[in-house]
Scaffold this motif. Structure first.
Motif, mmCIF file in Angstrom:
data_model
loop_
_atom_site.group_PDB
_atom_site.id
_atom_site.type_symbol
_atom_site.label_atom_id
_atom_site.label_comp_id
_atom_site.label_asym_id
_atom_site.label_seq_id
_atom_site.Cartn_x
_atom_site.Cartn_y
_atom_site.Cartn_z
ATOM 1 N N ASP A 1 -1.357 -15.538 5.230
ATOM 2 C CA ASP A 1 -1.947 -14.275 4.783
ATOM 3 C C ASP A 1 -0.904 -13.480 4.011
ATOM 4 O O ASP A 1 0.277 -13.465 4.366
ATOM 5 N N GLN B 1 -7.790 -7.756 -0.337
ATOM 6 C CA GLN B 1 -8.856 -6.895 0.184
ATOM 7 C C GLN B 1 -8.230 -5.733 0.961
ATOM 8 O O GLN B 1 -7.393 -5.965 1.826
ATOM 9 N N PRO B 2 -8.627 -4.488 0.676
ATOM 10 C CA PRO B 2 -8.085 -3.368 1.451
ATOM 11 C C PRO B 2 -8.536 -3.440 2.910
ATOM 12 O O PRO B 2 -9.668 -3.814 3.188
ATOM 13 N N ASP B 3 -7.610 -3.128 3.807
ATOM 14 C CA ASP B 3 -7.944 -3.152 5.239
ATOM 15 C C ASP B 3 -6.984 -2.239 5.984
ATOM 16 O O ASP B 3 -5.777 -2.377 5.862
ATOM 17 N N GLN B 4 -7.504 -1.303 6.731
ATOM 18 C CA GLN B 4 -6.686 -0.332 7.458
ATOM 19 C C GLN B 4 -6.832 -0.497 8.980
ATOM 20 O O GLN B 4 -6.387 0.362 9.729
ATOM 21 N N ARG B 5 -7.440 -1.568 9.435
ATOM 22 C CA ARG B 5 -7.652 -1.761 10.877
ATOM 23 C C ARG B 5 -6.387 -2.296 11.526
ATOM 24 O O ARG B 5 -5.958 -3.405 11.226
ATOM 25 N N ARG C 1 -6.540 -5.762 12.995
ATOM 26 C CA ARG C 1 -6.849 -6.881 12.100
ATOM 27 C C ARG C 1 -5.900 -8.039 12.387
ATOM 28 O O ARG C 1 -4.688 -7.868 12.437
ATOM 29 N N GLN D 1 -1.487 -9.103 15.093
ATOM 30 C CA GLN D 1 -2.323 -7.984 14.661
ATOM 31 C C GLN D 1 -1.544 -7.127 13.664
ATOM 32 O O GLN D 1 -0.309 -7.073 13.696
#
Length: 74
Positions: free
Chosen positions: A58, A45-49, A52, A14
């Motif tokens: 990746d 791609q922006p991702d702040q989770r 995730r 994660q």
């Protein structure tokens, strides 16, 4: 652009765990604060989770910190 490999022993990791493993944050409590302040780009791609899931190959880009690639331990 240098890519830093981060090796995992499981199917995925994660985002919050990755930040600790890569020594970007010191504790899990700092993850939420860090993600609120620093844009994280995962595979363009922006991702702040923080939950995730990151899989081998990746690419994670964090401005002013670096570029990282998830690799699976063999």
């Amino acid at each position: 652009m240098e890519i830093n490999d981060i090796t995992i022993n499981s199917e995925y990791i994660q985002l919050g765990q990755f930040l600790k493993l890569a020594n970007i944050v010191e504790s899990g409590g700092m993850v939420k604060i860090f993600l609120a302040e620093y844009p994280v780009i995962i595979n363009n791609q922006p991702d702040q989770r923080r939950g995730r899931k990151l899989y081998p190959n990746d690419l994670i880009e964090i401005e002013d910190i670096g570029v990282f690639r998830i690799v699976r331990a063999t």
